[in-house]
Design a protein around this motif. Sequence first.
Motif, PDB file in Angstrom:
ATOM      1  N   VAL A   1       9.753  13.357   3.266  1.00 52.88           N
ATOM      2  CA  VAL A   1       8.621  13.924   4.647  1.00 52.88           C
ATOM      3  C   VAL A   1       8.727  14.568   6.116  1.00 52.88           C
ATOM      4  O   VAL A   1       9.346  13.845   6.264  1.00 52.88           O
ATOM      5  N   GLN A   2       8.100  15.617   5.604  1.00 52.48           N
ATOM      6  CA  GLN A   2       8.083  16.344   7.171  1.00 52.48           C
ATOM      7  C   GLN A   2       6.728  17.421   7.798  1.00 52.48           C
ATOM      8  O   GLN A   2       5.976  17.249   6.955  1.00 52.48           O
ATOM      9  N   TYR A   3       7.100  17.714   8.571  1.00 50.79           N
ATOM     10  CA  TYR A   3       5.966  19.108   9.242  1.00 50.79           C
ATOM     11  C   TYR A   3       5.786  19.376   8.084  1.00 50.79           C
ATOM     12  O   TYR A   3       6.495  20.038   7.516  1.00 50.79           O
ATOM     13  N   GLY A   4       4.565  20.189   7.663  1.00 47.95           N
ATOM     14  CA  GLY A   4       4.292  21.434   6.614  1.00 47.95           C
ATOM     15  C   GLY A   4       3.531  20.353   5.184  1.00 47.95           C
ATOM     16  O   GLY A   4       2.658  20.923   4.959  1.00 47.95           O
ATOM     17  N   LYS A   5       3.826  19.133   5.380  1.00 44.24           N
ATOM     18  CA  LYS A   5       4.131  18.733   4.150  1.00 44.24           C
ATOM     19  C   LYS A   5       2.310  17.528   3.610  1.00 44.24           C
ATOM     20  O   LYS A   5       2.474  18.119   4.890  1.00 44.24           O
ATOM     21  N   SER A   6       1.915  17.655   2.673  1.00 45.16           N
ATOM     22  CA  SER A   6       0.765  17.082   2.381  1.00 45.16           C
ATOM     23  C   SER A   6       0.988  16.562   1.154  1.00 45.16           C
ATOM     24  O   SER A   6       1.909  16.216   0.393  1.00 45.16           O
ATOM     25  N   GLY A   7       0.114  14.987   0.647  1.00 46.82           N
ATOM     26  CA  GLY A   7       0.237  14.457  -0.515  1.00 46.82           C
ATOM     27  C   GLY A   7       0.395  12.394   0.060  1.00 46.82           C
ATOM     28  O   GLY A   7       0.743  12.620   1.433  1.00 46.82           O
ATOM     29  N   ARG A   8       0.268  12.488  -1.432  1.00 45.78           N
ATOM     30  CA  ARG A   8       0.559  10.582  -0.958  1.00 45.78           C
ATOM     31  C   ARG A   8       2.002  10.295  -0.839  1.00 45.78           C
ATOM     32  O   ARG A   8       1.249   9.384   0.288  1.00 45.78           O
ATOM     33  N   ALA A   9       2.868  10.750  -0.183  1.00 44.08           N
ATOM     34  CA  ALA A   9       4.008   9.952   0.402  1.00 44.08           C
ATOM     35  C   ALA A   9       3.747  10.639   1.922  1.00 44.08           C
ATOM     36  O   ALA A   9       4.508   9.858   2.445  1.00 44.08           O
TER      37      ALA A   9
ATOM     38  N   ARG B   1       2.562  -3.193 -11.171  1.00 45.07           N
ATOM     39  CA  ARG B   1       3.986  -4.393 -11.424  1.00 45.07           C
ATOM     40  C   ARG B   1       4.265  -3.339 -13.116  1.00 45.07           C
ATOM     41  O   ARG B   1       5.433  -2.665 -12.977  1.00 45.07           O
ATOM     42  N   SER B   2       3.160  -2.691 -13.042  1.00 45.30           N
ATOM     43  CA  SER B   2       3.058  -2.439 -14.797  1.00 45.30           C
ATOM     44  C   SER B   2       3.484  -0.884 -14.396  1.00 45.30           C
ATOM     45  O   SER B   2       4.949   0.329 -14.768  1.00 45.30           O
ATOM     46  N   ALA B   3       3.487  -0.161 -13.405  1.00 49.39           N
ATOM     47  CA  ALA B   3       3.671   1.184 -12.904  1.00 49.39           C
ATOM     48  C   ALA B   3       5.232   1.238 -12.210  1.00 49.39           C
ATOM     49  O   ALA B   3       6.507   2.343 -12.550  1.00 49.39           O
TER      50      ALA B   3
ATOM     51  N   ARG C   1       1.115  -1.167  -0.022  1.00 46.11           N
ATOM     52  CA  ARG C   1      -0.269   0.139   0.077  1.00 46.11           C
ATOM     53  C   ARG C   1       1.469   1.238   0.167  1.00 46.11           C
ATOM     54  O   ARG C   1       0.420   2.432  -0.604  1.00 46.11           O
ATOM     55  N   SER C   2       1.691   1.430   0.488  1.00 55.85           N
ATOM     56  CA  SER C   2       2.735   2.610   1.103  1.00 55.85           C
ATOM     57  C   SER C   2       3.188   3.095  -0.421  1.00 55.85           C
ATOM     58  O   SER C   2       3.862   3.358  -1.292  1.00 55.85           O
ATOM     59  N   ALA C   3       3.912   1.345  -0.725  1.00 55.50           N
ATOM     60  CA  ALA C   3       4.759   1.675  -2.495  1.00 55.50           C
ATOM     61  C   ALA C   3       3.477   2.389  -3.895  1.00 55.50           C
ATOM     62  O   ALA C   3       4.046   3.093  -4.583  1.00 55.50           O
ATOM     63  N   GLN C   4       2.441   1.841  -3.712  1.00 51.98           N
ATOM     64  CA  GLN C   4       1.268   1.463  -4.398  1.00 51.98           C
ATOM     65  C   GLN C   4       1.135   3.761  -3.901  1.00 51.98           C
ATOM     66  O   GLN C   4       0.966   4.987  -5.137  1.00 51.98           O
ATOM     67  N   GLN C   5       0.984   4.363  -2.708  1.00 53.46           N
ATOM     68  CA  GLN C   5       1.121   5.541  -2.810  1.00 53.46           C
ATOM     69  C   GLN C   5       2.156   6.539  -2.945  1.00 53.46           C
ATOM     70  O   GLN C   5       2.244   7.460  -3.859  1.00 53.46           O
ATOM     71  N   LEU C   6       3.786   5.697  -2.721  1.00 53.88           N
ATOM     72  CA  LEU C   6       4.643   6.571  -3.683  1.00 53.88           C
ATOM     73  C   LEU C   6       4.487   6.460  -4.597  1.00 53.88           C
ATOM     74  O   LEU C   6       4.667   7.205  -5.438  1.00 53.88           O
ATOM     75  N   LEU C   7       4.155   5.093  -5.383  1.00 50.82           N
ATOM     76  CA  LEU C   7       4.361   4.971  -7.174  1.00 50.82           C
ATOM     77  C   LEU C   7       3.744   6.447  -6.933  1.00 50.82           C
ATOM     78  O   LEU C   7       3.742   6.893  -8.302  1.00 50.82           O
ATOM     79  N   THR C   8       2.249   6.843  -6.831  1.00 54.59           N
ATOM     80  CA  THR C   8       1.296   7.604  -6.724  1.00 54.59           C
ATOM     81  C   THR C   8       1.757   9.475  -6.936  1.00 54.59           C
ATOM     82  O   THR C   8       1.205   9.979  -7.500  1.00 54.59           O
ATOM     83  N   ALA C   9       2.065   9.118  -5.805  1.00 53.16           N
ATOM     84  CA  ALA C   9       3.132  10.491  -5.821  1.00 53.16           C
ATOM     85  C   ALA C   9       4.362  10.516  -6.863  1.00 53.16           C
ATOM     86  O   ALA C   9       4.431  11.925  -7.047  1.00 53.16           O
TER      87      ALA C   9
ATOM     88  N   GLY D   1       3.568  10.353  -9.741  1.00 54.49           N
ATOM     89  CA  GLY D   1       3.246  10.524 -11.173  1.00 54.49           C
ATOM     90  C   GLY D   1       2.662   8.808 -11.482  1.00 54.49           C
ATOM     91  O   GLY D   1       1.946   8.809 -12.713  1.00 54.49           O
ATOM     92  N   TYR D   2       2.488   7.873 -10.991  1.00 50.37           N
ATOM     93  CA  TYR D   2       1.869   6.917 -11.218  1.00 50.37           C
ATOM     94  C   TYR D   2       1.439   5.938 -10.852  1.00 50.37           C
ATOM     95  O   TYR D   2       1.092   5.521  -9.486  1.00 50.37           O
ATOM     96  N   THR D   3      -0.399   6.680 -11.184  1.00 52.77           N
ATOM     97  CA  THR D   3      -1.204   6.546 -10.244  1.00 52.77           C
ATOM     98  C   THR D   3      -1.955   5.324 -10.102  1.00 52.77           C
ATOM     99  O   THR D   3      -2.141   4.085 -11.665  1.00 52.77           O
ATOM    100  N   VAL D   4      -1.962   4.776  -9.308  1.00 48.78           N
ATOM    101  CA  VAL D   4      -1.731   2.716  -8.663  1.00 48.78           C
ATOM    102  C   VAL D   4      -3.237   2.627  -7.400  1.00 48.78           C
ATOM    103  O   VAL D   4      -3.260   3.679  -7.130  1.00 48.78           O
TER     104      VAL D   4
END
Length: 166
Positions: free
Chosen positions: A102-110, A72-74, A48-56, A58-61
């Motif tokens: 990532v650190q305080y104040g950041k947001s997103g998939r990562a 796997r394709s991503a 799940r974390s790898a998928q979120q990092l891939l999406t972050a 630009g490889y949306t899964v």
Amino acid sequence: MFKYGIGSDNYDPFRPVKPGGGGGGGQLPSPGVSWPILQSGSKGADVRSAQQLLTARGYTVESDGIFGAKTRSAVIRFQKSRSLAADGVIGPNTWSKLISTVQYGKSGRAVKAAQTQLNVYGYGLTVDGGFGSKTKSAAIAFQKNHRLQVDGVIGPETWRALLGTR
């Protein structure tokens, strides 16, 4: 070093958690911690974390925790874009390019990926993608428990400990 044999299709990480549900895992030193190997058929929070990092990146899964054909394709597309061996397996070289600090104040998939991993250790965070005070407190506690530099920033060494296998 790699304790899940090639072809192991059921990678499901175990992380020690303190009894009583309080935030944090057991005392684990970071030396000797290695990145997990994820491949087709792997399942769980690391996927799940790898998928979120891939999406972050630009490889949306879908972040469903199941390493299927789309993941796997991503991974292959990501690996090709970073001049890595495009084998569709997430190992140490791919992890090192996939993670982001990532650190305080950041947001997103990562940040969601970091929150997902902190929750594996029992921190009970809402996986909302916002690195606020609760996520920072959990990161600091995790770093203390794992003898890492304590700064509340989830950089390469903290990622390796969060995702690592022993």
